[in-house]
Motif scaffolding. Sequence first.
Motif, mmCIF file in Angstrom:
data_model
loop_
_atom_site.group_PDB
_atom_site.id
_atom_site.type_symbol
_atom_site.label_atom_id
_atom_site.label_comp_id
_atom_site.label_asym_id
_atom_site.label_seq_id
_atom_site.Cartn_x
_atom_site.Cartn_y
_atom_site.Cartn_z
ATOM 1 N N LYS A 737 0.858 -1.177 0.000
ATOM 2 C CA LYS A 737 0.000 0.000 0.000
ATOM 3 C C LYS A 737 0.897 1.231 0.000
ATOM 4 C CE LYS A 737 -3.656 2.363 2.568
ATOM 5 N NZ LYS A 737 -4.492 2.352 3.806
ATOM 6 N N LYS A 738 0.759 2.055 -1.024
ATOM 7 C CA LYS A 738 1.580 3.265 -1.154
ATOM 8 C C LYS A 738 0.719 4.470 -0.809
ATOM 9 C CE LYS A 738 2.727 5.260 -5.105
ATOM 10 N NZ LYS A 738 2.552 6.713 -4.897
ATOM 11 N N GLU A 739 1.180 5.241 0.148
ATOM 12 C CA GLU A 739 0.546 6.488 0.522
ATOM 13 C C GLU A 739 1.497 7.641 0.239
ATOM 14 O OE1 GLU A 739 -2.325 4.942 4.115
ATOM 15 O OE2 GLU A 739 -0.280 5.521 4.601
ATOM 16 N N ASP A 740 1.020 8.864 0.466
ATOM 17 C CA ASP A 740 1.854 10.029 0.143
ATOM 18 C C ASP A 740 3.120 10.077 0.978
ATOM 19 O OD1 ASP A 740 0.055 10.803 -1.726
ATOM 20 O OD2 ASP A 740 -0.989 12.250 -0.433
ATOM 21 N N ASP A 741 3.060 9.562 2.216
ATOM 22 C CA ASP A 741 4.214 9.692 3.108
ATOM 23 C C ASP A 741 4.741 8.361 3.612
ATOM 24 O OD1 ASP A 741 2.080 9.007 4.628
ATOM 25 O OD2 ASP A 741 2.335 10.590 6.132
ATOM 26 N N SER A 742 4.334 7.244 3.005
ATOM 27 C CA SER A 742 4.823 5.954 3.491
ATOM 28 C C SER A 742 4.544 4.868 2.465
ATOM 29 C CB SER A 742 4.179 5.587 4.832
ATOM 30 O OG SER A 742 2.790 5.380 4.664
ATOM 31 N N LEU A 743 5.224 3.737 2.680
ATOM 32 C CA LEU A 743 5.005 2.506 1.914
ATOM 33 C C LEU A 743 4.844 1.382 2.928
ATOM 34 C CD1 LEU A 743 5.002 0.862 -0.782
ATOM 35 C CD2 LEU A 743 7.457 0.572 -0.438
ATOM 36 N N THR A 744 3.722 0.665 2.844
ATOM 37 C CA THR A 744 3.445 -0.423 3.777
ATOM 38 C C THR A 744 3.463 -1.740 3.019
ATOM 39 O OG1 THR A 744 2.045 1.060 5.076
ATOM 40 C CG2 THR A 744 1.854 -1.291 5.513
ATOM 41 N N ILE A 745 4.167 -2.737 3.589
ATOM 42 C CA ILE A 745 4.258 -4.072 2.993
ATOM 43 C C ILE A 745 3.639 -5.038 3.989
ATOM 44 C CG2 ILE A 745 5.780 -5.813 2.003
ATOM 45 C CD1 ILE A 745 7.862 -3.644 1.589
ATOM 46 N N PHE A 746 2.574 -5.731 3.585
ATOM 47 C CA PHE A 746 1.896 -6.697 4.429
ATOM 48 C C PHE A 746 2.413 -8.093 4.110
ATOM 49 C CE2 PHE A 746 -1.000 -3.172 3.605
ATOM 50 C CZ PHE A 746 -1.311 -2.763 4.901
ATOM 51 N N GLY A 747 2.579 -8.913 5.151
ATOM 52 C CA GLY A 747 3.009 -10.294 4.941
ATOM 53 C C GLY A 747 4.351 -10.373 4.238
ATOM 54 N N VAL A 748 5.355 -9.827 4.867
ATOM 55 C CA VAL A 748 6.680 -9.731 4.248
ATOM 56 C C VAL A 748 7.195 -11.117 3.893
ATOM 57 C CG1 VAL A 748 9.063 -9.093 4.666
ATOM 58 C CG2 VAL A 748 7.236 -7.562 5.378
ATOM 59 N N ALA A 749 7.729 -11.253 2.687
ATOM 60 C CA ALA A 749 8.325 -12.512 2.218
ATOM 61 C C ALA A 749 9.794 -12.284 1.897
ATOM 62 C CB ALA A 749 7.569 -13.031 0.993
ATOM 63 N N GLU A 750 10.497 -13.428 1.650
ATOM 64 C CA GLU A 750 11.933 -13.307 1.383
ATOM 65 C C GLU A 750 12.219 -12.463 0.148
ATOM 66 O OE1 GLU A 750 10.460 -15.995 2.287
ATOM 67 O OE2 GLU A 750 11.605 -17.060 3.848
ATOM 68 N N ARG A 751 11.334 -12.514 -0.837
ATOM 69 C CA ARG A 751 11.582 -11.753 -2.060
ATOM 70 C C ARG A 751 11.455 -10.251 -1.852
ATOM 71 N NH1 ARG A 751 6.608 -14.315 -3.032
ATOM 72 N NH2 ARG A 751 4.794 -12.915 -3.180
ATOM 73 N N ASP A 752 10.884 -9.853 -0.703
ATOM 74 C CA ASP A 752 10.781 -8.426 -0.413
ATOM 75 C C ASP A 752 12.088 -7.844 0.100
ATOM 76 O OD1 ASP A 752 8.086 -8.329 -1.148
ATOM 77 O OD2 ASP A 752 7.463 -9.049 0.829
ATOM 78 N N GLN A 753 13.041 -8.680 0.394
ATOM 79 C CA GLN A 753 14.320 -8.167 0.919
ATOM 80 C C GLN A 753 15.054 -7.384 -0.162
ATOM 81 O OE1 GLN A 753 16.802 -10.498 3.693
ATOM 82 N NE2 GLN A 753 18.371 -10.429 2.129
ATOM 83 N N GLY A 754 15.646 -6.286 0.220
ATOM 84 C CA GLY A 754 16.410 -5.474 -0.735
ATOM 85 C C GLY A 754 16.385 -4.013 -0.327
ATOM 86 N N SER A 755 16.915 -3.182 -1.196
ATOM 87 C CA SER A 755 16.956 -1.745 -0.937
ATOM 88 C C SER A 755 15.720 -1.074 -1.530
ATOM 89 C CB SER A 755 18.222 -1.132 -1.545
ATOM 90 O OG SER A 755 18.201 -1.243 -2.947
#
Length: 1339
Positions: A737-755
Amino acid sequence: MGVTRSREARNYFDSTQGRAAVFSLRPTFREKKDLAGILLRPKSASWDGLGPKKCLASLPTCPHGGRLRRRWMNQTMAPSGERLIDLCAIWDAGVYLPSAACNRASSGVARKRLNEAEKLSSVQEAQLKRLEVTRPRVLGSRERGQVPRMARQPPPPWVHAAFLLCLLSLGGAIEIPMDPSIQNELTQPPTITKQSVKDHIVDPRDNILIECEAKGNPAPSFHWTRNSRFFNIAKDPRVSMRRRSGTLVIDFRSGGRPEEYEGEYQCFARNKFGTALSNRIRLQVSKSPLWPKENLDPVVVQEGAPLTLQCNPPPGLPSPVIFWMSSSMEPITQDKRVSQGHNGDLYFSNVMLQDMQTDYSCNARFHFTHTIQQKNPFTLKVLTNHPYNDSSLRNHPDMYSARGVAERTPSFMYPQGTASSQMVLRGMDLLLECIASGVPTPDIAWYKKGGDLPSDKAKFENFNKALRITNVSEEDSGEYFCLASNKMGSIRHTISVRVKAAPYWLDEPKNLILAPGEDGRLVCRANGNPKPTVQWMVNGEPLQSAPPNPNREVAGDTIIFRDTQISSRAVYQCNTSNEHGYLLANAFVSVLDVPPRMLSPRNQLIRVILYNRTRLDCPFFGSPIPTLRWFKNGQGSNLDGGNYHVYENGSLEIKMIRKEDQGIYTCVATNILGKAENQVRLEVKDPTRIYRMPEDQVAKRGTTVQLECRVKHDPSLKLTVSWLKDDEPLYIGNRMKKEDDSLTIFGVAERDQGSYTCVASTELDQDLAKAYLTVLADQATPTNRLAALPKGRPDRPRDLELTDLAERSVRLTWIPGDANNSPITDYVVQFEEDQFQPGVWHDHSKYPGSVNSAVLRLSPYVNYQFRVIAINEVGSSHPSLPSERYRTSGAPPESNPGDVKGEGTRKNNMEITWTPMNATSAFGPNLRYIVKWRRRETREAWNNVTVWGSRYVVGQTPVYVPYEIRVQAENDFGKGPEPESVIGYSGEDYPRAAPTEVKVRVMNSTAISLQWNRVYSDTVQGQLREYRAYYWRESSLLKNLWVSQKRQQASFPGDRLRGMVSRLFPYSNYKLEMVVVNGRGDGPRSETKEFTTPEGVPSAPRRFRVRQPNLETINLEWDHPEHPNGIMIGYTLKYVAFNGTKVGKQIVENFSPNQTKFTVQRTDPVSRYRFTLSARTQVGSGEAVTEESPAPPNEAYTNNQADIATQGWFIGLMCAIALLVLILLIVCFIKRSRGGKYPVREKKDVPLGPEDPKEEDGSFDYSDEDNKPLQGSQTSLDGTIKQQESDDSLVDYGEGGEGQFNEDGSFIGQYTVKKDKEETEGNESSEATSPVNAIYSLA
């Protein structure tokens, strides 16, 4: 008085007569400013109290000045303010020479001979040469009268300054802007834009097309000549000319022979302002004649003899490509022994028996007809002394001797003899060939007399039998020789190479656009071997036969124009030729009289970010070239200087934007025909800044993560916040979920790792902030059946298809493979090209796993092949099968090579290197690099050379001088953009001077400070890297102490005048020298300085040993320090007793310098001791060494015993063991009560037979009756009944078997072992005679 001075000035100009070329000079803006300020402006000259009107009013007698003054004053504007300052300064100094008079004088000069240029002083000549450029302009006079001439006399010094002032008014030739409205309005003579090549070979099966296109205003008309005679197109129905073009089309659909139209064609493009010519186009029809039929007898040859099979192909146009095959269309294998020569013949250095296993046919492939013609095959018959073709002999180390072939020294098959000559044209490829016979097969080596082969251009071909040198230049001429050698001897052949040259341009004439009354010149310089001749034409006619023009004068390769008028417009042709070719160039002279006009849209709005640098452009055009000035908010002061800088093209640069710079800027262009102005509104905006950045986070798999990114920006600008992952655009899926002042990632998985990078951008600027997300995997078990399925890498994509083929793009579509229980997250598209790196795959782009089609951006002139790789969380799939190939069309390069450097490898050269461009940036065939260089700030002409590699060495350079370097990419479609200049330096030489006035000051016992005078920069002969001090320890002040005299060094980088040397040995004599160091090495050494370091503290005593022979004493021994660093006065020993955390009182002992032993009496047999020993000089104690006494023998045991006995865990363990023993005893007692030993004879009166061996001391052991099986039988697991065996049968223990008795006849040992075994494997017996048996029984 003013008139008299004006006449003197005219007299001076008349005295220079031949310097008409002076008025073909264009000083740059900086040179105008420097010369005006330094040479012409006296101290009294300033604007104080003198405005433009007053300055002009002081020039009443200026010829043509009345009109000029009235025009300026009516406009309330003057030309360049700086020029007025200089004119008024000259007037105040007593010199009257305004620009109108200057132009008047230049017109007089134009009518004089050109042979008195030497009358100018050498200083003037040097200044003029420095200012000379290739595109001239000078303001000419509009008046025609003859300038009065006075008696010649040496000019006074002030006239020199006046003359140079005249140069300041000269400008450059006018350039027509690309604005379509300007292009369409201005008249222009014709210019050839496209034409066929000089040698035009056509396919006889197609229509003939001879191209000729031109532009001009009005549009030009076309006509042709054939073989120098007018070609009447209207009379030939097959010939037509394309509309709005001069291209000829000859159509043979209705019949006709193309050969009838062979000849030399030339195109003429004409409008009312002139005529432009194309090259002379030689039209030839391609020919592919048939091979004459012939019957070839078998070629009989002795094994080991040389052989040449001649091809003699039919003469085609162009020449065919030759290759050899068998009659069954198998290619002939070529090697060092058998190879094809450049003339097409097949050469055998020596014939072997296996050569007659096939026949040999010469094939010719003709380019235009795409046909292959085959000659009747040759059949070989090889006579041999060894008739059997044993294949095992082919790998024999001495194959020829094994086959009985006599060995021979080499001899040349081609060319014949010992010497030959060859001529090659400059820029072509030189091919030298040597083919030799001999047994064994000779090796060929190439050499050049008096030098080395050019490594960057030379390459060997045809198994070293051919030497090819590409892009031949004059330095490649000379004598080359090839050396053919085998073990029998060697021979050589010398080839004398002469390099000639068809004409090539040094200065190609350029179009010249002037204002009325201006002067200019056309230059046509070419070189060649032999020297080419130059012929000038005007509008296609020889200049000699053209009508005379008093404003035009021809001086060899230069045409000089003076006081040009509208009637001077024409197209000039320069034809330079020698016996090897010709060059033809068109250049028109156009005279324009145009008032100023603005080319950019009016009232533009420019928005810029605060504190940035910006440039306001104001493109304009006019003839004569207008002057441009800038104003802000309608104020009358011109903007230039301080925070403003006006460029020569009229652009206004504001170096750092501030809030107060916001407003309306007006640019005004002025020439003598009028003025034009435009306005630009500048708005200053606040910068975009991320004030709360995302932070690095570590999250568990399945949790939720929020990355903050809060931004401050200018409210009038639209803000866009986007996110990148691993520097690629982030695909926002269902879990994000992308908002004007943040990015939220639900149910983090290994593929989400990175910069993750937050990009906050407006239409003017952007800001970035990056954070790294680390995902920790959990060990949770699968919650459903699907999650428990094994995951694997995806299958490869398949069925790749290319569609939507465009010039710079293509659509790639594929069918995904099976994901194997793990969703596909990404697709990677790779490409391969077959020109630069065939077989090497490169990443092209990356796409989300939800797509299976993508539009790929392509580079010009690349033969693409694509494949796709699927990626999931397990890994990558195998690459798909490659797609079909797709080649893009070529184009000129759009970039130039990077990392351009110029560095000297020797003192008299400079090596220019760069990073070569890859296949996707070449954009066309034959990628090469145009390398240009010239000495910086000398304004000399550029040197240039074309290079195919990535380096070029410039020779014979001065030592360490700066050069401007440019490297431009070029392919067959054209040149890349004009490159930026890079500063490089030629090679360095060793410095010539040493530092002087070296002063040494002793800081302490281990450090000194140095001070010296710097050397002059011209003596460094390179880049000053550092000053370096070499120093060494000459001796110690202590007698009989050996010291190392190894030289050490201390470096002081940069241009420094002082430094410090540390880590010296105290109490020593040192010597020191200083040098200057550049990139080449050290310079001469300075005068040797001597100094002495004072006494210091000693180093630590060596080999400090602690021994404890008994519990009462401890012995200490040590050696003297390695570096006393002064006169030793003794040792200090400090020791203290300790026991665990308890520490006793410290005791200090002092010893003499000669004492190296000491014994300590122990007062506590349990404690240990810690000893610290140091040596002393008069300065103090030095470095200390510490040792501890060994532990007493029983200390470890005692301590452990005391410690363990008091631990709670130990007490608990002992209690548990006691309880377990008690339980075992109780169980033992119970087992003994349930079974026992009974006398046999009391229970049973059956006598014991010999088969009943279980009697032992008159009793048997019995188990519990309840657990006893049926007598004589036992039920097995499979339900069968087997005889019950005795538990204690002697058969198991050796009777009749392998068992043995002791000497006394007993078998107790064997029996006991067997019983233990049975009790371990099964509970056959319930007897518990030990705690172990009791445990087994309980189990």
